[in-house]
Design a protein around this motif. Structure first.
Motif, short mmCIF file in Angstrom:
data_model
loop_
_atom_site.label_atom_id
_atom_site.label_comp_id
_atom_site.label_asym_id
_atom_site.label_seq_id
_atom_site.Cartn_x
_atom_site.Cartn_y
_atom_site.Cartn_z
N ASP A 111 10.74 -3.11 -1.14
CA ASP A 111 11.02 -1.70 -0.84
C ASP A 111 10.75 -1.35 0.63
OD1 ASP A 111 11.58 -1.45 -3.52
OD2 ASP A 111 9.59 -0.69 -4.04
N GLY A 112 10.32 -2.32 1.42
CA GLY A 112 10.08 -2.06 2.83
C GLY A 112 8.87 -1.20 3.11
N SER A 113 7.72 -1.50 2.47
CA SER A 113 6.51 -0.70 2.68
C SER A 113 6.09 -0.69 4.15
CB SER A 113 5.37 -1.25 1.82
OG SER A 113 5.67 -1.16 0.44
N GLY A 114 6.14 -1.86 4.78
CA GLY A 114 5.74 -1.94 6.18
C GLY A 114 6.64 -1.12 7.08
N ASP A 115 7.94 -1.16 6.84
CA ASP A 115 8.87 -0.37 7.64
C ASP A 115 8.60 1.12 7.48
OD1 ASP A 115 10.11 -2.70 8.47
OD2 ASP A 115 11.61 -2.64 6.86
N LEU A 116 8.32 1.55 6.24
CA LEU A 116 8.03 2.95 5.98
C LEU A 116 6.80 3.41 6.74
CD1 LEU A 116 8.45 5.60 4.38
CD2 LEU A 116 7.03 4.61 2.57
N VAL A 117 5.74 2.59 6.71
CA VAL A 117 4.50 2.96 7.40
C VAL A 117 4.73 3.05 8.90
CG1 VAL A 117 2.17 2.17 7.95
CG2 VAL A 117 2.99 2.03 5.59
N GLU A 118 5.42 2.09 9.47
CA GLU A 118 5.69 2.11 10.91
C GLU A 118 6.55 3.31 11.30
OE1 GLU A 118 5.46 -2.55 12.33
OE2 GLU A 118 7.40 -1.74 11.67
N ARG A 119 7.44 3.69 10.43
CA ARG A 119 8.38 4.77 10.74
C ARG A 119 7.76 6.15 10.54
NH1 ARG A 119 11.85 3.23 7.49
NH2 ARG A 119 11.49 4.67 5.74
#
Length: 330
Positions: free
Chosen positions: A42-50
């Motif tokens: 689900d792209g947890s890391g991308d969500l946090v960075e964004r």
């Protein structure tokens, strides 16, 4: 720059719904927050960075899914390399109250504990909030874990709300610790071999719409086998390789006597039943006597076990040595 030396490690896998509200609730005591994206689909890391503007947050990425244990170990490695003093592990699904971080960290910073862990069974009134199947499963796993880890005074071994001093984590074989859901119990086993002090922290869990990946029916057999393996290894390490005392002799003599008496009695009872004969009194005594003596010796061994848990924190001593001066625990 570190001020308190406290870092939070959060394994992130399918937690996009809960991770941002969780990060917002982490208080000022924490210097750095490591969100470990465990190859999250689900792209947890991308969500946090964004979407997260907290400068304390660092996203750590796993190229492949390592499981919750592997993600936590990766987070520990990064935090230790960056100079953390205490690492707190939180789940990313919102079940754990971040306001308790201070409570988990305080005994470690005070030198009263090496490792703290949550205990959802401390307040009996709060147990009713836990789903019934999870309650039964955790009770069963707790009793198995007591035997395998040697920490007879701690409960709720699968509780993932934990804190550990970096000097202790540095000596753990992070690459050998179980990568999946057994990792909490596996860490406790290795901490006992190290003679680290573990303290339970009373807490309540919050159950909302999150879906647990821990299915008791699927892992009970695996956990039982691993607990038996760790129990055997711990007893050999602690009672025959690193030390030899009366408890070592009690186990070495008591267990064979109990097994011999049980097998001898069962064999002769079965033979007498097949032949329609009465078992002689002498044969009964030959079976009963070693069983009673063996049981008495095993009870004496267990009495030593439950009173010989680590009582003093180890990390104040370890921090006096330069890094790498002491070998890691196998």
């Amino acid at each position: 720059m570190w001020s308190s030396g406290v870092a939070v490690v959060i394994p992130c896998h399918k937690v996009t719904k809960h991770i941002l509200p969780l990060l917002e609730c982490i208080g000022p005591l924490v210097d750095r927050i490591y969100c470990v994206d465990d190859c999250c689909p689900d792209g947890s890391g991308d969500l946090v960075e964004r979407a997260c503007g907290d400068p304390r947050v660092v996203v750590v990425r796993n190229a492949v899914n390592l499981g919750v244990g592997g993600a936590v170990m990766h987070g520990y490695e990064r935090a230790i390399a960056d100079g953390a003093t205490v690492m707190v592990k939180l789940d990313g699904d919102g079940q754990m109250d971040p306001s308790l971080i201070d409570v988990f960290v305080a005994p470690i910073l005070a030198g009263d504990a090496d490792y703290t862990k949550g205990n959802r069974f401390f307040d009996l009134r709060g147990i009713s909030a836990m789903p019934l199947l999870r309650r039964i499963g955790n009770l069963g796993l707790s009793f198995m874990a007591k035997a395998s880890t040697g920490y007879w005074d701690v409960f709720d071994p699968t509780n993932g709300y934990t804190a550990i001093h970096a000097a202790i984590a540095r000596r753990l074989p992070l690459e050998a610790i179980s990568k999946r859901y057994f990792f909490e119990s596996d860490i406790l086993f290795r901490l006992n071999v190290m003679r680290a002090k573990v303290v339970d922290i009373p807490m309540d869990s919050r159950y909302a719409d999150e879906v647990s990946g821990l299915k008791v029916s699927k892992i009970i057999g695996e956990f039982l086998a691993k607990h038996m393996r760790n129990a055997c290894k711990r007893v050999i390490y602690n009672y025959y390789l690193r030390d030899l005392n009366m408890a070592s002799i009690e186990l070495l003599v008591g267990l064979p006597m109990l097994v011999f008496g049980a097998l001898f009695g069962f064999f002769h009872w079965l033979h007498a039943a097949e032949e329609g004969l009465f078992t002689p009194l002498g044969t009964i005594m030959l079976a009963a006597l070693p069983m009673m003596l063996g049981l008495q010796l095993l009870l004496a061994f267990l009495s030593h076990e439950t009173s010989a848990m680590p009582r003093h924190a180890l990390h104040p001593l370890l921090t006096r040595y330069p890094s790498g001066a002491l070998p890691p625990v196998a």
